[in-house]
Design an enzyme around this catalytic site. Structure first.
Site, PDB file in Angstrom:
ATOM      1  N   ALA A 173       1.372  -1.663   9.600  1.00 58.71           N
ATOM      2  CA  ALA A 173       1.852  -0.409   9.012  1.00 58.71           C
ATOM      3  C   ALA A 173       1.507  -0.284   7.534  1.00 58.71           C
ATOM      4  O   ALA A 173       1.689   0.777   6.938  1.00 58.71           O
ATOM      5  CB  ALA A 173       3.357  -0.284   9.212  1.00 58.71           C
ATOM      6  N   ARG A 187      -5.393  -0.943  -1.776  1.00 55.92           N
ATOM      7  CA  ARG A 187      -6.429  -1.602  -2.577  1.00 55.92           C
ATOM      8  C   ARG A 187      -7.820  -1.486  -1.963  1.00 55.92           C
ATOM      9  O   ARG A 187      -8.824  -1.793  -2.611  1.00 55.92           O
ATOM     10  CB  ARG A 187      -6.079  -3.074  -2.792  1.00 55.92           C
ATOM     11  CG  ARG A 187      -5.153  -3.271  -3.987  1.00 55.92           C
ATOM     12  CD  ARG A 187      -4.914  -4.729  -4.248  1.00 55.92           C
ATOM     13  NE  ARG A 187      -3.955  -5.308  -3.313  1.00 55.92           N
ATOM     14  CZ  ARG A 187      -3.855  -6.606  -3.055  1.00 55.92           C
ATOM     15  NH1 ARG A 187      -4.661  -7.463  -3.662  1.00 55.92           N
ATOM     16  NH2 ARG A 187      -2.949  -7.062  -2.192  1.00 55.92           N
ATOM     17  N   ASN A 226      -7.273  -7.466   1.805  1.00 53.58           N
ATOM     18  CA  ASN A 226      -6.578  -6.444   1.034  1.00 53.58           C
ATOM     19  C   ASN A 226      -7.530  -5.606   0.202  1.00 53.58           C
ATOM     20  O   ASN A 226      -7.143  -4.566  -0.331  1.00 53.58           O
ATOM     21  CB  ASN A 226      -5.564  -7.086   0.079  1.00 53.58           C
ATOM     22  CG  ASN A 226      -4.524  -7.877   0.848  1.00 53.58           C
ATOM     23  OD1 ASN A 226      -3.762  -7.320   1.620  1.00 53.58           O
ATOM     24  ND2 ASN A 226      -4.523  -9.191   0.665  1.00 53.58           N
TER      25      ASN A 226
HETATM   26  C1  UD1 Z   1       3.565 -11.797   3.340  1.00 51.35           C
HETATM   27  C2  UD1 Z   1       4.649 -12.866   3.408  1.00 51.35           C
HETATM   28  C3  UD1 Z   1       4.277 -14.023   2.460  1.00 51.35           C
HETATM   29  C4  UD1 Z   1       2.918 -14.572   2.813  1.00 51.35           C
HETATM   30  C5  UD1 Z   1       1.878 -13.449   2.808  1.00 51.35           C
HETATM   31  C6  UD1 Z   1       0.571 -13.951   3.341  1.00 51.35           C
HETATM   32  C7  UD1 Z   1       6.700 -11.635   3.808  1.00 51.35           C
HETATM   33  C8  UD1 Z   1       7.944 -11.119   3.194  1.00 51.35           C
HETATM   34  N1  UD1 Z   1       5.901 -12.303   2.998  1.00 51.35           N
HETATM   35  O1  UD1 Z   1       3.626 -11.276   2.032  1.00 51.35           O
HETATM   36  O2  UD1 Z   1       5.235 -15.051   2.564  1.00 51.35           O
HETATM   37  O3  UD1 Z   1       2.550 -15.573   1.896  1.00 51.35           O
HETATM   38  O4  UD1 Z   1       2.294 -12.358   3.666  1.00 51.35           O
HETATM   39  O5  UD1 Z   1      -0.420 -12.983   3.214  1.00 51.35           O
HETATM   40  O6  UD1 Z   1       6.483 -11.473   4.982  1.00 51.35           O
HETATM   41  N2  UD1 Z   1       3.724  -4.655   6.887  1.00 51.35           N
HETATM   42  C9  UD1 Z   1       4.238  -3.660   7.686  1.00 51.35           C
HETATM   43  N3  UD1 Z   1       5.337  -2.995   7.286  1.00 51.35           N
HETATM   44  C10 UD1 Z   1       5.976  -3.277   6.131  1.00 51.35           C
HETATM   45  C11 UD1 Z   1       5.461  -4.285   5.301  1.00 51.35           C
HETATM   46  C12 UD1 Z   1       4.332  -4.972   5.720  1.00 51.35           C
HETATM   47  O7  UD1 Z   1       3.692  -3.364   8.751  1.00 51.35           O
HETATM   48  O8  UD1 Z   1       6.994  -2.617   5.848  1.00 51.35           O
HETATM   49  C13 UD1 Z   1       2.528  -5.384   7.324  1.00 51.35           C
HETATM   50  C14 UD1 Z   1       1.339  -5.152   6.418  1.00 51.35           C
HETATM   51  O9  UD1 Z   1       0.518  -4.105   6.947  1.00 51.35           O
HETATM   52  C15 UD1 Z   1       0.610  -6.477   6.469  1.00 51.35           C
HETATM   53  C16 UD1 Z   1       1.709  -7.478   6.737  1.00 51.35           C
HETATM   54  O10 UD1 Z   1       2.811  -6.756   7.244  1.00 51.35           O
HETATM   55  O11 UD1 Z   1      -0.297  -6.548   7.542  1.00 51.35           O
HETATM   56  C17 UD1 Z   1       2.097  -8.258   5.498  1.00 51.35           C
HETATM   57  O12 UD1 Z   1       2.596  -7.375   4.532  1.00 51.35           O
HETATM   58  P1  UD1 Z   1       2.295  -7.597   2.998  1.00 51.35           P
HETATM   59  O13 UD1 Z   1       2.946  -6.523   2.243  1.00 51.35           O
HETATM   60  O14 UD1 Z   1       0.852  -7.828   2.790  1.00 51.35           O
HETATM   61  O15 UD1 Z   1       3.087  -8.954   2.738  1.00 51.35           O
HETATM   62  P2  UD1 Z   1       2.870  -9.942   1.530  1.00 51.35           P
HETATM   63  O16 UD1 Z   1       3.637  -9.446   0.374  1.00 51.35           O
HETATM   64  O17 UD1 Z   1       1.434 -10.217   1.348  1.00 51.35           O
HETATM   65 MG    MG Z   2      -0.381  -9.369   2.027  1.00 50.73          MG
END
Ligand code: UD1
Ligand code: MG
Length: 452
Positions: free
Chosen positions: A13, A18, A231
């Protein structure tokens, strides 16, 4: 090996701002397949009995990609992006009552291997309802850190923004991929709050919550490159490089020779047989099959083509969808083939366009032959019979058929069918004037010298 049914929840989602793209991040491609497509293939290889994909509103093209790559997957919409735990809960209807394991993976992490995910699932048991896939980060900035107690048990995951200086020194990081025992998952997820630096529901908080409830948490480690998340366009190129390196290694391990492997670009679905020889600078788009003993000379471009056993292609050939090049056939330099079956032993060695049709076994297509397949509105077929000989610089205006063993004189524009074993010739009769050139030259030289 676990025999419990598996539900995989793929989070997709995120907007991927970026990437600076109109295309949702997970639809960007590596090796000709979307990032999400790679993840769905990996999940498929695991034998997931159920797959849920979480997308944001208005991601109809992502929904369509899911339907194309894994039609059995269910799609859930996360109305607002409030964090990874919230995203998993968007798939609550799939989780409720699921008695097996649940794997959470990210749609933007295309390089993870099925065997790694299987090892993660194998860590789960009745005392250990949570398992985390970790990695040693070269640069841990931005990642969640896996915090361990003195005995090495994982006790919490601390997101970078919430970590103390001491915690930031930890290099064992969370990949984001986690596995759970299904019956425990909702109990953990529903306990997750937003008391953190980003005011988000962190899936990674499930670790500390599990510990507080007296459960154990397992962690395994994989190479960092497997969990490379995309990303940015830079990371997309990094992922492509890893994908290509792995694919080249696989192709060579299976018995193909790549003279300069780093210059050959494969698609996720390229099929390469044994004793295939590929010279430098060759690109494969999706849908190409190369049978055994095929030789591909330098600088060729392929998509949707089949090269049958012992065919020889290039240098500088372009094979487009529907090009089916028969056993021991030859397609030479600057020849483009689209939607044409070239039967066994036929040859088109130089400078031709063969579009929509068939070239019979053993036929010879002379240099500069063009299948004129398009009238501006419709495409038409050209059929060349077995053993026919098409002279150089022939235009075949489709629809047209050349019978078996027929000859076409060079330079002809063929608009009518040619019977088997006939000669077709379409050009003015040649005139010859003896001595004309010598006289002409002498006249012009006098004129240039100013003598008339
Ligand atoms: C997440 C992990 C972190 C890890 C990192 C690795 C969490 C809280 N943290 O952080 O520990 O080191 O990935 O890359 O999980 N997404 C949704 N809906 C949301 C938020 C995110 O679908 O509301 C999806 C994003 O599209 C993505 C994934 O979840 O594919 C990870 O989300 P992202 O925001 O990149 O998490 P990080 O902060 O990178
Ligand atoms: Mg991430």
């Amino acid at each position: 090996m676990t025999s419990r049914p598996l539900l995989t929840v793929v989070l997709a989602a995120g907007k991927g701002t970026r990437m600076k793209s109109a295309l949702p991040k997970v639809l960007h491609r590596v090796g000709g397949l979307s990032l999400l497509g790679h993840v769905l293939r990996t999940v498929g290889a695991l034998g997931a009995s159920r797959t849920a994909v979480v997308i944001a509103p208005q991601m109809d093209d992502v929904r369509a990609e899911v339907a194309k790559r894994l039609p059995s997957a269910e799609v859930f919409v996360q109305e607002q992006q409030l964090g990874t735990a919230h995203a998993v809960l968007s798939a609550r209807p799939a989780i409720v009552g699921h008695q097996g394991d649940v794997l959470v993976a990210f749609g933007d992490t295309p390089l993870i291997l099925p065997e790694t995910l299987q090892s993660l699932l194998d860590c789960l048991n009745d005392d250990t309802p949570v398992a985390v896939l970790g990695f040693e980060a070269a640069d841990p900035t931005g990642y969640g850190r896996l915090l361990q107690d003195a005995d090495g048990n994982v006790v919490a995951i601390r997101e970078h923004k919430d970590a103390t200086e001491a915690e930031r020194a930890v290099t064992f990081c969370c990949s984001g991929v986690m596995a759970f025992r299904g019956p425990r998952l909702l109990e953990l997820l529903d306990a997750i709050g937003t008391n953190n630096a980003q005011r988000e529901y962190y899936l990674t908080d499930a670790v500390a919550i599990a510990r507080s409830k007296g459960y154990r948490v397992a962690a395994i480690s994989c190479p960092e490159e497997e969990v490379l998340g995309v990303n940015s366009r830079n990371q997309l190129a990094e992922a492509e490089a890893v994908f290509q390196r792995r694919f080249r290694e696989k192709v060579m391990a299976e018995g193909a020779t790549l003279v300069a492997p780093e210059t050959v670009w494969f698609s996720y679905d390229t099929v390469v047989g044994r004793d295939v020889m590929i010279e430098p600078n060759v690109f494969f788009g999706p849908g190409v099959t190369i049978e055994d003993e095929v030789i591909i000379h330098a600088n060729c471009h392929f998509e949707g083509a089949c090269l049958r056993r012992g065919a020889e292609i290039g240098p500088f050939a372009r094979l487009r969808p529907g090009a089916d090049i028969g056993p021991k056939s030859k397609i030479g330099n600057f020849v483009e083939v689209k939607n044409v079956v070239v039967e066994e032993g036929a040859k088109a060695n130089h400078l031709s366009y063969l579009g929509d049709g068939r070239v019979g076994a053993g036929a010879n297509i002379g240099a500069g032959t063009i299948f004129c397949n398009y009238d501006g509105f419709f495409k038409h077929k050209t059929e060349i019979g077995p053993g026919a000989f098409v002279g150089s610089n022939t235009a075949l205006v489709a629809p047209v058929t050349v019978g078996a063993g027929a000859y076409i004189g060079s330079g002809s524009v063929i608009t009518k069918n040619v019977p088997a074993d006939a000669l077709a010739l379409e050009r003015n009769e040649q005139t010859v004037r003896e001595g004309w050139a010598a006289k002409f030259r002498a006249m012009m030289q006098r004129r240039k010298a100013g003598k008339h």
